[in-house]
Design a protein around this motif. Structure first.
Motif, PDB file in Angstrom:
ATOM      1  N   VAL A 164       0.859  -1.194   0.000  1.00 21.79           N
ATOM      2  CA  VAL A 164       0.000   0.000   0.000  1.00 21.79           C
ATOM      3  C   VAL A 164       0.894   1.242   0.000  1.00 21.79           C
ATOM      4  CG1 VAL A 164      -1.657   1.350   1.367  1.00 21.79           C
ATOM      5  CG2 VAL A 164      -1.900  -1.142   1.206  1.00 21.79           C
ATOM      6  N   PHE A 165       0.518   2.228  -0.809  1.00 24.93           N
ATOM      7  CA  PHE A 165       1.263   3.485  -0.852  1.00 24.93           C
ATOM      8  C   PHE A 165       0.341   4.599  -0.363  1.00 24.93           C
ATOM      9  CE2 PHE A 165       2.843   7.352  -2.875  1.00 24.93           C
ATOM     10  CZ  PHE A 165       4.190   7.281  -2.540  1.00 24.93           C
ATOM     11  N   VAL A 166       0.857   5.464   0.530  1.00 32.72           N
ATOM     12  CA  VAL A 166       0.049   6.587   1.024  1.00 32.72           C
ATOM     13  C   VAL A 166       0.563   7.867   0.380  1.00 32.72           C
ATOM     14  CG1 VAL A 166      -0.812   7.829   3.047  1.00 32.72           C
ATOM     15  CG2 VAL A 166      -0.170   5.413   3.262  1.00 32.72           C
ATOM     16  N   ALA A 167      -0.315   8.565  -0.338  1.00 33.49           N
ATOM     17  CA  ALA A 167       0.058   9.857  -0.932  1.00 33.49           C
ATOM     18  C   ALA A 167      -0.444  10.955  -0.002  1.00 33.49           C
ATOM     19  CB  ALA A 167      -0.562   9.995  -2.318  1.00 33.49           C
ATOM     20  N   LEU A 168       0.486  11.570   0.752  1.00 32.52           N
ATOM     21  CA  LEU A 168       0.114  12.638   1.689  1.00 32.52           C
ATOM     22  C   LEU A 168      -0.054  13.947   0.923  1.00 32.52           C
ATOM     23  CD1 LEU A 168       2.652  11.673   4.500  1.00 32.52           C
ATOM     24  CD2 LEU A 168       0.179  11.263   4.507  1.00 32.52           C
ATOM     25  N   GLY A 169      -0.737  14.902   1.533  1.00 34.25           N
ATOM     26  CA  GLY A 169      -0.935  16.203   0.878  1.00 34.25           C
ATOM     27  C   GLY A 169      -1.688  16.067  -0.433  1.00 34.25           C
ATOM     28  N   SER A 170      -2.616  15.089  -0.494  1.00 32.32           N
ATOM     29  CA  SER A 170      -3.331  14.800  -1.748  1.00 32.32           C
ATOM     30  C   SER A 170      -4.841  14.800  -1.537  1.00 32.32           C
ATOM     31  CB  SER A 170      -2.898  13.430  -2.291  1.00 32.32           C
ATOM     32  OG  SER A 170      -1.512  13.388  -2.472  1.00 32.32           O
TER      33      SER A 170
END
Ligand SMILES: Cc1cc2nc3c(=O)[nH]c(=O)nc-3n(C[C@H](O)[C@H](O)[C@H](O)COP(=O)(O)OP(=O)(O)OC[C@H]3O[C@@H](n4cnc5c(N)ncnc54)[C@H](O)[C@@H]3O)c2cc1C
Length: 300
Positions: A164-170
């Motif tokens: 799983v990849f978390v894209a912050l500030g998105s």
């Protein structure tokens, strides 16, 4: 355009848990998170209590999931070394007429599969907790507390280990239905647009706005928003109680209660304050201290 199989919106405890589960089932998962860090909203602003499942309406999803989730949560904490404590809880009758509600609480809990509650006298309650003032109480042996940030970190670590990849500030801003899935537009620095097959809205207090941003989704199907906020007051000094202390609930809320944390701190709250028009408002009104003291001094 970037493509990913499954997008989860929101990196609170729910979004992270859902992403972890789907990744374990073989999904390629991306989490879009509006903030620069995970779990900055409700998931890090709660009582950190592992609830027994006493109050919820029998047969409701809340009741079923709370009781099932309690066991899963305790097992998870033991397996993964997430700090927790099975503190127990006392629900206290402050006035004689509250005693009438106690058998109803016990009956409701039983209907939910919570069979371990016992009614105890004022003397028995005070023997457990000498600082308590009450007319009688219910002991809930299965209630406890958890280190919520440690729990969320553990879930995130496992999710990331599954890819799983978390894209912050998105922040997700717009969703368009496609024949074969969705097109998502983010308000990140790059104005990213991506396609996905599955789209899960786990945006917590932002879930309503996310639902509204789905083009063509019927407004009538989106439930109305009712925002309510709770505040706590913490105190320094030795903790007055070992168990969590809750008053017998009223129709609207559980009442201002006593909870402790695993670091030895303790606090009173939350109260219940409706916010209209709906908005996220974390400001704290220190003038409420007198009301809190009045409320708490009825049983402490
Ligand atoms: C006062 C209070 C006390 C509570 N006490 C307890 C308790 O003791 N025990 C218990 O089990 N539960 C408790 N709860 C409930 C529990 O805290 C919540 O059910 C849980 O934290 C909800 O998590 P969530 O992931 O759904 O929401 P959140 O934690 O709010 O996560 C939602 C995420 O979505 C992100 N987001 C929002 N909009 C967008 C967007 N457009 N794009 C991208 N990301 C977005 C947000 O930034 C946030 O990170 C309490 C709740 C409250 C309010």
């Amino acid at each position: 355009m970037n493509e990913v199989q499954t997008v989860v919106v929101g990196a609170g405890v729910i979004g992270i848990a859902v992403a972890r589960k789907l990744a374990r089932q073989g999904h390629e998962v991306l989490i879009l998170e509006a903030e620069q860090r995970i779990a900055q909203h409700t998931s890090s602003r709660n009582s950190q209590v592992i609830h027994a499942g006493i109050y919820y309406e029998p047969g409701s999803w809340r009741a079923k999931l709370c009781v099932k989730g309690k066991k899963m949560l305790y097992d998870y904490c033991v397996d993964r070394h997430v700090p927790f404590e099975n503190t127990q809880k006392l629900i206290v009758a402050i006035e004689e007429n509250h005693l009438r509600k106690i058998p109803l609480l016990i009956k409701n809990a039983k209907a939910n599969g919570v069979n371990d509650l016992t009614q105890i006298s004022a003397a028995e309650a005070i023997a457990f907790e000498p600082a308590l003032a009450c007319k009688g109480a219910v002991l809930s042996p299965s209630t406890g507390i958890i280190d919520a940030p440690a729990f969320i970190s553990s879930l995130l670590g496992e999710a990331e280990a599954e890819g799983v990849f978390v894209a912050l500030g998105s922040p997700l801003e717009r969703v368009v239905f496609l024949d074969s899935g969705f097109e998502l537009s983010c308000g990140d620095a790059h104005g990213t647009v991506l396609k996905c097959k599955n789209f899960i809205n786990a945006a917590g207090l932002g879930a309503w706005n996310v639902a509204r941003s789905i083009e063509g989704f019927p407004f009538i199907k989106i439930p109305q928003q009712h925002f309510a906020k709770g505040s706590w007051f913490s105190m320094t000094g030795p903790a007055p109680f070992e168990r969590l202390i809750y008053p017998v609930p009223d129709d609207e809320s559980l009442g201002v209660h006593y909870t402790c944390d695993l670091g030895g701190g303790f606090r009173f709250g939350p109260n219940l304050q409706y916010i209209d028009p709906p908005r996220v408002d974390y400001s704290m009104d220190a003038d409420q201290a007198n009301d809190f003291e009045h409320s708490v001094r009825r049983w402490w």
